[in-house]
Write a protein that holds these residues in place. Sequence first.
Motif, mmCIF file in Angstrom:
data_model
loop_
_atom_site.group_PDB
_atom_site.id
_atom_site.type_symbol
_atom_site.label_atom_id
_atom_site.label_comp_id
_atom_site.label_asym_id
_atom_site.label_seq_id
_atom_site.Cartn_x
_atom_site.Cartn_y
_atom_site.Cartn_z
ATOM 1 N N THR A 122 0.838 -1.198 0.000
ATOM 2 C CA THR A 122 0.000 0.000 0.000
ATOM 3 C C THR A 122 0.874 1.250 0.000
ATOM 4 O OG1 THR A 122 -1.744 -1.199 1.174
ATOM 5 C CG2 THR A 122 -1.876 1.200 1.197
ATOM 6 N N VAL A 123 1.919 1.253 0.817
ATOM 7 C CA VAL A 123 2.851 2.391 0.845
ATOM 8 C C VAL A 123 3.455 2.590 -0.538
ATOM 9 C CG1 VAL A 123 5.073 3.203 1.748
ATOM 10 C CG2 VAL A 123 3.393 2.207 3.304
ATOM 11 N N LEU A 124 3.886 1.493 -1.155
ATOM 12 C CA LEU A 124 4.512 1.578 -2.473
ATOM 13 C C LEU A 124 3.534 2.055 -3.543
ATOM 14 C CD1 LEU A 124 6.709 -1.645 -2.351
ATOM 15 C CD2 LEU A 124 7.464 0.753 -2.118
ATOM 16 N N ARG A 131 2.831 11.615 -2.291
ATOM 17 C CA ARG A 131 3.997 11.403 -1.415
ATOM 18 C C ARG A 131 3.578 11.471 0.056
ATOM 19 N NH1 ARG A 131 9.525 11.512 -1.470
ATOM 20 N NH2 ARG A 131 10.545 12.581 0.263
ATOM 21 N N ALA A 132 2.730 12.434 0.383
ATOM 22 C CA ALA A 132 2.265 12.578 1.768
ATOM 23 C C ALA A 132 1.526 11.322 2.227
ATOM 24 C CB ALA A 132 1.379 13.806 1.910
ATOM 25 N N ALA A 133 0.711 10.735 1.356
ATOM 26 C CA ALA A 133 -0.033 9.519 1.716
ATOM 27 C C ALA A 133 0.924 8.371 2.006
ATOM 28 C CB ALA A 133 -1.003 9.142 0.601
ATOM 29 N N GLY A 134 1.922 8.202 1.167
ATOM 30 C CA GLY A 134 2.911 7.159 1.404
ATOM 31 C C GLY A 134 3.637 7.360 2.715
ATOM 32 N N LEU A 135 4.027 8.597 2.991
ATOM 33 C CA LEU A 135 4.731 8.899 4.236
ATOM 34 C C LEU A 135 3.844 8.691 5.457
ATOM 35 C CD1 LEU A 135 6.724 12.071 3.129
ATOM 36 C CD2 LEU A 135 7.640 9.770 3.561
ATOM 37 N N LEU A 136 2.557 9.008 5.336
ATOM 38 C CA LEU A 136 1.630 8.814 6.456
ATOM 39 C C LEU A 136 1.462 7.338 6.821
ATOM 40 C CD1 LEU A 136 -1.173 11.420 5.686
ATOM 41 C CD2 LEU A 136 0.186 11.292 7.783
#
Length: 158
Positions: A122-124, A131-136
């Motif tokens: 999911t992060v990938l 980018r913010a969603a991946g970092l969160l």
Amino acid sequence: MSQAAALLGFVAVSWMVSALGSLPIRMNADGWYAAAEKAPWTPPGWMFAAVWLTLYAAMAVAAWLVWRQFPRNGALRLYGIQLALNLAWPPMFFGMYPMLGPAALWLAFGILAALAAAVTLTVLRFGPISRAAGLLMLPYVSWLVFSGSLNLYAAIHN
């Protein structure tokens, strides 16, 4: 649908999963789990609730950030899969131990490993979309690795 309503919807779904997942924990925390052998690095019980509520809020915001973008490329489907796996872990670890014994803890560890893989995917998927969603989502991965160490210790020692 307005942006605010969508965000509230994602938060509501996340916290509903949290509330449902907490039921087997609350039902068994004072039972077998209270007497179980726990890892020396197990934090106090109140910390789990605080961390999970924060993680679920961050996950909801991350999903909302992705929902706002096109194309999403199946990212929200992965998000749903990880929510389902997250919901599957507490009943196995806490609820099934009285019936299955240590096998429930090993099965729960398998669910947790699948969950960690799903969240990593999911992060990938989220990262290139937002980018913010991946970092969160990254603190969630870290917490799952930590939780996995607690689960593995419990499976080995109980």
